[in-house]
Structure formats: structure tokens, C-alpha cells
Design a protein around this motif. Structure first.
Motif, PDB file in Angstrom:
ATOM      1  N   SER A 202       0.826  -1.210   0.000  1.00  0.00           N
ATOM      2  CA  SER A 202       0.000   0.000   0.000  1.00  0.00           C
ATOM      3  C   SER A 202       0.858   1.257   0.000  1.00  0.00           C
ATOM      4  O   SER A 202       0.569   2.218  -0.728  1.00  0.00           O
ATOM      5  N   LEU A 203       1.904   1.261   0.809  1.00  0.00           N
ATOM      6  CA  LEU A 203       2.801   2.422   0.852  1.00  0.00           C
ATOM      7  C   LEU A 203       3.549   2.593  -0.470  1.00  0.00           C
ATOM      8  O   LEU A 203       3.715   3.716  -0.946  1.00  0.00           O
ATOM      9  N   ALA A 204       3.964   1.486  -1.063  1.00  0.00           N
ATOM     10  CA  ALA A 204       4.638   1.566  -2.359  1.00  0.00           C
ATOM     11  C   ALA A 204       3.680   2.069  -3.433  1.00  0.00           C
ATOM     12  O   ALA A 204       4.043   2.922  -4.253  1.00  0.00           O
TER      13      ALA A 204
ATOM     14  N   ALA B  85       1.798   6.140  -7.136  1.00  0.00           N
ATOM     15  CA  ALA B  85       0.660   6.933  -7.609  1.00  0.00           C
ATOM     16  C   ALA B  85       0.933   8.426  -7.431  1.00  0.00           C
ATOM     17  O   ALA B  85       0.578   9.246  -8.284  1.00  0.00           O
ATOM     18  N   PHE B  86       1.585   8.793  -6.331  1.00  0.00           N
ATOM     19  CA  PHE B  86       1.965  10.189  -6.113  1.00  0.00           C
ATOM     20  C   PHE B  86       2.893  10.680  -7.211  1.00  0.00           C
ATOM     21  O   PHE B  86       2.675  11.745  -7.796  1.00  0.00           O
ATOM     22  N   MET B  87       3.922   9.884  -7.507  1.00  0.00           N
ATOM     23  CA  MET B  87       4.894  10.295  -8.527  1.00  0.00           C
ATOM     24  C   MET B  87       4.241  10.391  -9.900  1.00  0.00           C
ATOM     25  O   MET B  87       4.509  11.327 -10.652  1.00  0.00           O
TER      26      MET B  87
ATOM     27  N   HIS C 115       3.925  13.949 -11.987  1.00  0.00           N
ATOM     28  CA  HIS C 115       4.455  14.172 -13.334  1.00  0.00           C
ATOM     29  C   HIS C 115       3.340  14.537 -14.308  1.00  0.00           C
ATOM     30  O   HIS C 115       3.519  15.401 -15.170  1.00  0.00           O
ATOM     31  N   TRP C 116       2.177  13.883 -14.168  1.00  0.00           N
ATOM     32  CA  TRP C 116       1.055  14.195 -15.053  1.00  0.00           C
ATOM     33  C   TRP C 116       0.599  15.640 -14.850  1.00  0.00           C
ATOM     34  O   TRP C 116       0.426  16.388 -15.814  1.00  0.00           O
ATOM     35  N   ALA C 117       0.384  16.042 -13.606  1.00  0.00           N
ATOM     36  CA  ALA C 117      -0.117  17.388 -13.328  1.00  0.00           C
ATOM     37  C   ALA C 117       0.908  18.450 -13.712  1.00  0.00           C
ATOM     38  O   ALA C 117       0.536  19.547 -14.141  1.00  0.00           O
TER      39      ALA C 117
ATOM     40  N   VAL D 123      -2.286  17.940  -6.471  1.00  0.00           N
ATOM     41  CA  VAL D 123      -2.867  16.712  -7.034  1.00  0.00           C
ATOM     42  C   VAL D 123      -2.150  15.489  -6.468  1.00  0.00           C
ATOM     43  O   VAL D 123      -2.783  14.514  -6.060  1.00  0.00           O
ATOM     44  N   GLY D 124      -0.840  15.528  -6.426  1.00  0.00           N
ATOM     45  CA  GLY D 124      -0.069  14.396  -5.909  1.00  0.00           C
ATOM     46  C   GLY D 124      -0.376  14.097  -4.460  1.00  0.00           C
ATOM     47  O   GLY D 124      -0.522  12.934  -4.065  1.00  0.00           O
TER      48      GLY D 124
END
Length: 105
Positions: free
Chosen positions: A44-46, A51-53, A57-59, A79-80
Motif C-alpha cells: 500500500s505504501l509503495a 501513484a503520487f509520482m 508528473h502528469w499534473a 494533485v499528488g
């Protein structure tokens, strides 16, 4: 500023806070504490970090540069952070549901 640092500035700035949230997620609730739970927590942490990264990058690429250079950082970090918290919230709810059932069975 280097383009790599510019792109990953959100992670650099939020890393201490993410470490605090990660430790709290890992530590509580204290029971049950078995190998499957530890594997679930680690995954979950990974997933939250990946997902944050990805959202960072997307935003950063999605933000309109007409609003200024800092707008990219502001949007990407916001967003991240929301994505990181969302993944951890889903993990907490799923963990609670999975191990609540096992405890009652």
C-alpha cells in the motif's frame, strides 16, 4: 533550477510528511500484526508513492504555463498529495474490512 529537481520538487518537499504518514499507517492499528498484514502495508505504501509520482508528473505537464512557472508546482503538488492520501485512505478502509472479517470468522 535543474529540470529533474523542478519536476520532483513536490516529492522532495513532502518526503518528511509522507514518512510521518507512512509510519502512522504502518504502526496503527497494532493488531493483527502478521506477515500478510505487513506485506499489505508495504504494498500500500509503495502504491501510494508510485501513484503520487505518476500524478505529480502528469499534473506538472498538464498545468497551463500561462499562469506562471510556480503554478505547475502548486498544481502538481496538490494533485499528488491528494492522490497519496486517497490511496492510503483506500488502503486503511480495505485493511480494516479484510482483517475485521478474519477476526470475526
Amino acid at each position: 533550477m535543474s529540470p529533474q529537481i523542478d519536476l520532483n520538487l513536490g516529492l522532495i518537499l513532502f518526503l518528511p510528511w509522507f514518512l510521518i504518514l507512512g509510519v502512522l499507517f504502518w504502526m496503527f492499528p497494532r493488531q493483527p500484526r502478521h506477515a500478510l498484514r505487513r506485506l499489505f502495508d508495504l504494498g500500500s505504501l509503495a502504491l501510494a508513492t508510485v501513484a503520487f509520482m505518476a500524478s505529480l508528473h502528469w499534473a506538472h505537464g498538464y498545468a497551463n504555463p500561462q499562469h506562471g512557472h510556480m503554478w505547475r508546482q502548486i498544481l502538481a503538488t496538490s494533485v499528488g498529495y491528494g492522490v497519496f492520501l486517497g490511496v492510503l485512505l483506500l488502503a486503511v478502509l480495505l485493511r480494516w474490512r479484510l482483517w475485521r472479517r478474519r477476526g470475526n470468522a
